[in-house]
Design a protein around this motif. Structure first.
Motif, PDB file in Angstrom:
ATOM      1  N   ALA A 129     -25.454 -17.562 -72.927  1.00 26.82           N
ATOM      2  CA  ALA A 129     -24.572 -17.809 -74.567  1.00 26.82           C
ATOM      3  C   ALA A 129     -26.451 -18.810 -75.261  1.00 26.82           C
ATOM      4  O   ALA A 129     -27.187 -19.390 -74.545  1.00 26.82           O
ATOM      5  CB  ALA A 129     -23.533 -18.699 -74.882  1.00 26.82           C
ATOM      6  N   SER A 132     -27.344 -19.997 -80.060  1.00 24.60           N
ATOM      7  CA  SER A 132     -26.475 -20.901 -80.423  1.00 24.60           C
ATOM      8  C   SER A 132     -27.452 -21.161 -81.869  1.00 24.60           C
ATOM      9  O   SER A 132     -28.455 -21.115 -81.444  1.00 24.60           O
ATOM     10  CB  SER A 132     -25.425 -21.788 -80.557  1.00 24.60           C
ATOM     11  OG  SER A 132     -26.076 -23.381 -79.952  1.00 24.60           O
ATOM     12  N   TYR A 149     -23.012 -18.885 -83.058  1.00 19.13           N
ATOM     13  CA  TYR A 149     -22.969 -18.316 -81.657  1.00 19.13           C
ATOM     14  C   TYR A 149     -22.908 -16.880 -80.659  1.00 19.13           C
ATOM     15  O   TYR A 149     -21.871 -15.883 -81.479  1.00 19.13           O
ATOM     16  CB  TYR A 149     -21.316 -19.084 -81.017  1.00 19.13           C
ATOM     17  CG  TYR A 149     -21.206 -19.036 -79.538  1.00 19.13           C
ATOM     18  CD1 TYR A 149     -21.374 -20.292 -78.771  1.00 19.13           C
ATOM     19  CD2 TYR A 149     -20.471 -18.352 -78.780  1.00 19.13           C
ATOM     20  CE1 TYR A 149     -21.617 -19.788 -77.328  1.00 19.13           C
ATOM     21  CE2 TYR A 149     -20.271 -18.092 -77.959  1.00 19.13           C
ATOM     22  CZ  TYR A 149     -21.051 -19.272 -76.697  1.00 19.13           C
ATOM     23  OH  TYR A 149     -19.961 -19.699 -75.322  1.00 19.13           O
ATOM     24  N   THR A 150     -23.264 -16.503 -79.875  1.00 22.41           N
ATOM     25  CA  THR A 150     -22.715 -15.212 -79.003  1.00 22.41           C
ATOM     26  C   THR A 150     -23.483 -15.520 -78.374  1.00 22.41           C
ATOM     27  O   THR A 150     -24.097 -16.505 -77.665  1.00 22.41           O
ATOM     28  CB  THR A 150     -24.382 -14.380 -79.933  1.00 22.41           C
ATOM     29  OG1 THR A 150     -24.003 -12.835 -79.709  1.00 22.41           O
ATOM     30  CG2 THR A 150     -25.491 -14.588 -79.663  1.00 22.41           C
ATOM     31  N   GLN A 151     -22.841 -14.841 -77.386  1.00 22.97           N
ATOM     32  CA  GLN A 151     -22.529 -14.366 -75.481  1.00 22.97           C
ATOM     33  C   GLN A 151     -23.291 -13.506 -75.310  1.00 22.97           C
ATOM     34  O   GLN A 151     -22.889 -12.279 -75.297  1.00 22.97           O
ATOM     35  CB  GLN A 151     -21.862 -15.248 -74.836  1.00 22.97           C
ATOM     36  CG  GLN A 151     -21.025 -15.537 -73.923  1.00 22.97           C
ATOM     37  CD  GLN A 151     -20.118 -15.829 -72.705  1.00 22.97           C
ATOM     38  OE1 GLN A 151     -19.915 -16.659 -73.807  1.00 22.97           O
ATOM     39  NE2 GLN A 151     -19.244 -15.524 -72.337  1.00 22.97           N
ATOM     40  N   TYR A 201     -29.964 -22.578 -76.365  1.00 19.93           N
ATOM     41  CA  TYR A 201     -28.512 -21.768 -75.092  1.00 19.93           C
ATOM     42  C   TYR A 201     -28.430 -22.183 -74.320  1.00 19.93           C
ATOM     43  O   TYR A 201     -28.442 -23.575 -73.593  1.00 19.93           O
ATOM     44  CB  TYR A 201     -30.266 -20.476 -74.498  1.00 19.93           C
ATOM     45  CG  TYR A 201     -31.113 -21.288 -73.620  1.00 19.93           C
ATOM     46  CD1 TYR A 201     -30.618 -20.205 -72.526  1.00 19.93           C
ATOM     47  CD2 TYR A 201     -32.373 -21.914 -74.271  1.00 19.93           C
ATOM     48  CE1 TYR A 201     -31.991 -20.786 -71.236  1.00 19.93           C
ATOM     49  CE2 TYR A 201     -32.854 -22.028 -73.097  1.00 19.93           C
ATOM     50  CZ  TYR A 201     -32.823 -22.030 -72.082  1.00 19.93           C
ATOM     51  OH  TYR A 201     -34.294 -22.287 -71.262  1.00 19.93           O
ATOM     52  N   VAL A 203     -23.872 -20.032 -68.656  1.00 20.44           N
ATOM     53  CA  VAL A 203     -21.742 -19.418 -68.592  1.00 20.44           C
ATOM     54  C   VAL A 203     -21.776 -19.753 -66.722  1.00 20.44           C
ATOM     55  O   VAL A 203     -21.821 -18.574 -66.299  1.00 20.44           O
ATOM     56  CB  VAL A 203     -21.479 -18.889 -70.022  1.00 20.44           C
ATOM     57  CG1 VAL A 203     -20.147 -18.067 -69.811  1.00 20.44           C
ATOM     58  CG2 VAL A 203     -22.220 -18.473 -71.533  1.00 20.44           C
TER      59      VAL A 203
END
Length: 189
Positions: A103, A105, A120-122, A162, A165
């Motif tokens: 992820a 951010s 935020y992206t994943q 980052y 996850v």
């Protein structure tokens, strides 16, 4: 046909003139006195940052800095910042299969203030067990954000972080010496 003298035509005589009556070459019109137009924003300043160095890895499940950041001081007639981030983000799965997720951010910090994650992206996939091989998944990811939660005449730092996850072995940023960028544009009112 004879021409009509300019002094013979008054505003009152042409007030109801239909556009269909106008033919031929018309004179140029200046837009200087136009009214009821929407107000437009202005670009006040632009800050640009880039990373082209070797990739970094993390095994952390909490966000860590990538080194990609920009500091900008807002102007007196400030309306907001438009931030564009492009980063090469990925993850490496373990040898028994599992996720390859990571992820990214975007964090805003005002001078003397506290951090706020504003975007935020994943990314991620599933790493199957292929004869004990580790599987990786990576690619370019973008974040675009218009930040109106800021004040005039204040210094702000925007930085990219980052993390890995779930059961991913590690997350990586800027894979294969990619080109990761941040652009901060101040928009005026």
């Amino acid at each position: 046909t004879a021409d009509i003298a300019n002094s013979a035509v008054s505003d009152a005589k042409i007030a109801g003139l239909a556009a269909s009556k106008l033919t031929g070459a018309l004179p140029a019109i200046s837009g200087a006195s136009l009214t009821n137009l929407p107000a437009g924003g202005k670009l006040l300043q632009i800050q640009y940052g880039v990373i082209t160095s070797n990739q970094t890895f993390t095994t952390s499940t909490t966000f860590v800095d990538t080194g990609l950041n920009r500091t900008i001081t807002s102007s007196a007639n400030h309306a907001g910042f438009f931030i564009m981030v492009s980063g090469v983000l990925g993850g490496v799965g373990n040898t028994s299969g599992g996720e390859t997720a990571s992820a990214m951010s975007l964090v805003r910090t005002p001078s003397g203030g506290s951090d706020t994650t504003v975007m935020y992206t994943q990314q991620g996939g599933w790493a199957g067990n292929v004869s004990g091989q580790r599987t990786e998944d990576f690619g370019p990811y973008a974040m675009n954000y218009y930040d109106t939660g800021t004040s005039a005449s204040t210094e702000y730092n925007y930085r990219v972080q980052y993390k890995k996850v779930s059961d991913t072995d590690n997350a990586h940023f800027n894979k294969y010496n990619g080109r990761s960028t941040i652009i901060v544009i101040e928009v005026g009112s």
